[in-house]
Every structure is written in structure tokens, then in C-alpha cells.
Write a protein that holds these residues in place. Structure first.
Motif, short mmCIF file in Angstrom:
data_model
loop_
_atom_site.label_atom_id
_atom_site.label_comp_id
_atom_site.label_asym_id
_atom_site.label_seq_id
_atom_site.Cartn_x
_atom_site.Cartn_y
_atom_site.Cartn_z
N GLY A 196 0.83 -1.20 0.00
CA GLY A 196 0.00 0.00 0.00
C GLY A 196 0.86 1.25 0.00
N ALA A 197 1.99 1.18 0.68
CA ALA A 197 2.87 2.34 0.74
C ALA A 197 3.65 2.51 -0.55
N ALA A 198 3.67 1.47 -1.38
CA ALA A 198 4.46 1.51 -2.59
C ALA A 198 3.88 2.47 -3.60
N GLU A 199 2.60 2.78 -3.51
CA GLU A 199 2.00 3.66 -4.51
C GLU A 199 1.54 4.97 -3.88
N LEU A 200 1.84 6.03 -4.59
CA LEU A 200 1.35 7.36 -4.23
C LEU A 200 0.50 7.86 -5.38
N TYR A 201 -0.48 8.63 -5.06
CA TYR A 201 -1.36 9.20 -6.09
C TYR A 201 -1.16 10.70 -6.12
N ARG A 202 -0.91 11.23 -7.30
CA ARG A 202 -0.69 12.66 -7.44
C ARG A 202 -1.82 13.22 -8.31
N TYR A 203 -2.50 14.23 -7.75
CA TYR A 203 -3.60 14.88 -8.46
C TYR A 203 -3.65 16.35 -8.08
N GLN A 252 9.85 5.40 -5.14
CA GLN A 252 10.95 6.31 -5.47
C GLN A 252 10.44 7.63 -6.06
N GLY A 253 9.15 7.76 -6.24
CA GLY A 253 8.58 9.00 -6.78
C GLY A 253 8.51 9.03 -8.30
N ARG A 254 8.72 7.89 -8.94
CA ARG A 254 8.64 7.83 -10.40
C ARG A 254 7.21 7.52 -10.83
N VAL A 255 6.82 8.15 -11.91
CA VAL A 255 5.47 7.91 -12.43
C VAL A 255 5.43 6.53 -13.06
N VAL A 256 4.52 5.70 -12.58
CA VAL A 256 4.37 4.35 -13.13
C VAL A 256 3.10 4.21 -13.98
N ARG A 257 2.18 5.12 -13.77
CA ARG A 257 0.94 5.07 -14.56
C ARG A 257 0.30 6.45 -14.59
N VAL A 258 -0.20 6.83 -15.75
CA VAL A 258 -0.90 8.11 -15.89
C VAL A 258 -2.34 7.81 -16.29
N VAL A 259 -3.26 8.32 -15.52
CA VAL A 259 -4.68 8.19 -15.86
C VAL A 259 -5.11 9.54 -16.42
N PRO A 260 -5.42 9.57 -17.72
CA PRO A 260 -5.76 10.85 -18.34
C PRO A 260 -7.09 11.40 -17.85
N PRO A 261 -7.29 12.69 -18.02
CA PRO A 261 -8.59 13.27 -17.62
C PRO A 261 -9.72 12.68 -18.45
N ALA A 262 -10.88 12.62 -17.86
CA ALA A 262 -12.07 12.16 -18.60
C ALA A 262 -12.38 13.18 -19.69
N PRO A 263 -12.85 12.72 -20.84
CA PRO A 263 -13.16 13.68 -21.91
C PRO A 263 -14.33 14.59 -21.51
N SER A 264 -14.29 15.80 -22.05
CA SER A 264 -15.39 16.73 -21.78
C SER A 264 -16.65 16.22 -22.47
N ARG A 265 -17.77 16.81 -22.12
CA ARG A 265 -19.03 16.41 -22.73
C ARG A 265 -18.98 16.60 -24.25
N GLU A 266 -18.36 17.71 -24.68
CA GLU A 266 -18.25 17.99 -26.12
C GLU A 266 -17.34 16.96 -26.80
#
Length: 197
Positions: free
Chosen positions: A22-29, A58-72
Motif C-alpha cells: 500500500g505504501a508503494a504507490e502514491l497518487y498525485r492529483y 521512489q517517486g517515479r510515475v508508473v501510470r498516468v490516468v488521463p482526464p475524462a473527456p469533456s461532454r463535447e
């Protein structure tokens, strides 16, 4: 005594491993104030749609979850998907713009046939109605009351004629819609096949 100790030791290892996992992952938002937040618990639901990053210990990005698309953007994607599906269907139906022209001719002939039948039925109903009205007039001239069944038959014939009028109007509308639809199909197919013909 050894067994309970081994059991406690194993249980402690499992708990430590899950805590480390659980400590292995950090979420940045980014929160609603524009502040970048690092959180071990995950991303709150209200920020998930904005996208976030998952970092390792180690603070390296392992996965990027892109923003949800806008309604348009979502609507554009749905429109593009519908267009692609429509284009594929068009290419399955027709191999050339001449095929579209032939299909339109067949559709027009079919609708013209339906209109012709409806008009023929109308003429037949008018003839029947004229005969019944003639009988009704004879009864009136003879000073008799027009029989109820005769009045009912005349009313039924009028109703049938009105229904046929509606059918003919619908077929005429269908003709116009078919012309427009086939013209659009013809233009799109010409575009897909590489130029107008």
C-alpha cells in the motif's frame, strides 16, 4: 508454543507486506484550488475525472490516468464512431454510386406502386359511394327515410377514403425522404470511394 509463534510471525509478515504494498504507490492529483496533492489513500472521487498519476516509492510515475473527456469531446467521439459505422454500412450495401441510383429507382417504383394502388382503391370507394348515395337519393325522392345501414355504409366509405388520403400523403412524404436519403448516401459514397462520379 512454536506453532503459535510461527503463526504470529507469518501473520506479521503478511501485514507488513500489505502495508508496504500500500505504501508503494502514491497518487498525485490537482485539487479544486489548483494545489498538487500526493496521497497514499487514492484519489477522491471528485478529482478522478481530472486525471491523476500513480507514483512508485521512489517517486517515479508508473501510470498516468488521463482526464475524462469533456461532454463535447465525448459527443465528438460518439459522432465519429457513428459516422464510421454508417460509412462501413454504406460500403457493405453499395459498391458504386450507380448502385445507389438503382436502389433509389427501385424505392421510387415501390412507393409509386403503393400510391397507384391507394388511388385505385380510392376510385373504387368513390364509385361505391356514388352508388349508395344514388340509392339514398331514390329513397328520399320516394318519400321514404334513408335506411340506417345505407347511411352507415356511406360513412364507412368516407372514413376509408380519408384513411387512403393519409396513406397517399405518407407515401409522398416517404418519396421525398427517400430522395434526400439516397442523395446523401450517393454523395457520401462518392466521397468514400475517392471523388464524385
Amino acid at each position: 508454543m512454536l506453532k503459535p509463534f510461527a503463526l504470529r510471525y507469518s501473520l506479521a509478515l503478511v501485514m507488513l507486506a500489505s502495508a508496504l504494498a500500500g505504501a508503494a504507490e502514491l497518487y498525485r492529483y490537482v485539487d479544486d484550488k489548483g494545489v498538487t496533492v500526493l496521497d497514499r489513500q487514492g484519489v477522491p472521487p471528485e478529482y478522478i475525472g481530472k486525471g491523476y498519476e500513480v507514483l512508485n516509492e521512489q517517486g517515479r510515475v508508473v501510470r498516468v490516468v488521463p482526464p475524462a473527456p469533456s461532454r463535447e469531446e465525448m459527443q465528438r467521439q460518439l459522432d465519429a464512431k457513428a459516422r464510421a459505422s454508417s460509412d462501413a454500412q454504406l460500403l457493405r450495401l453499395y459498391t458504386s454510386v450507380e448502385d445507389v441510383d438503382r436502389a433509389l429507382e427501385r424505392k421510387m417504383a415501390e412507393l409509386d406502386g403503393l400510391i397507384g394502388v391507394a388511388r385505385g382503391n380510392q376510385q373504387s370507394l368513390r364509385t361505391q359511394q356514388a352508388n349508395l348515395q344514388s340509392q339514398a337519393a331514390e329513397s328520399e325522392r320516394a318519400g321514404r327515410e334513408v335506411p340506417a345501414h345505407l347511411v352507415e355504409q356511406i360513412d364507412n366509405l368516407r372514413d376509408q377514403q380519408k384513411s387512403l388520403d393519409k396513406d397517399i400523403a405518407r407515401y409522398e412524404k416517404d418519396r421525398d425522404a427517400a430522395k434526400a436519403g439516397y442523395a446523401a448516401d450517393r454523395a457520401r459514397l462518392a466521397e468514400l470511394l475517392g471523388g464524385t462520379r
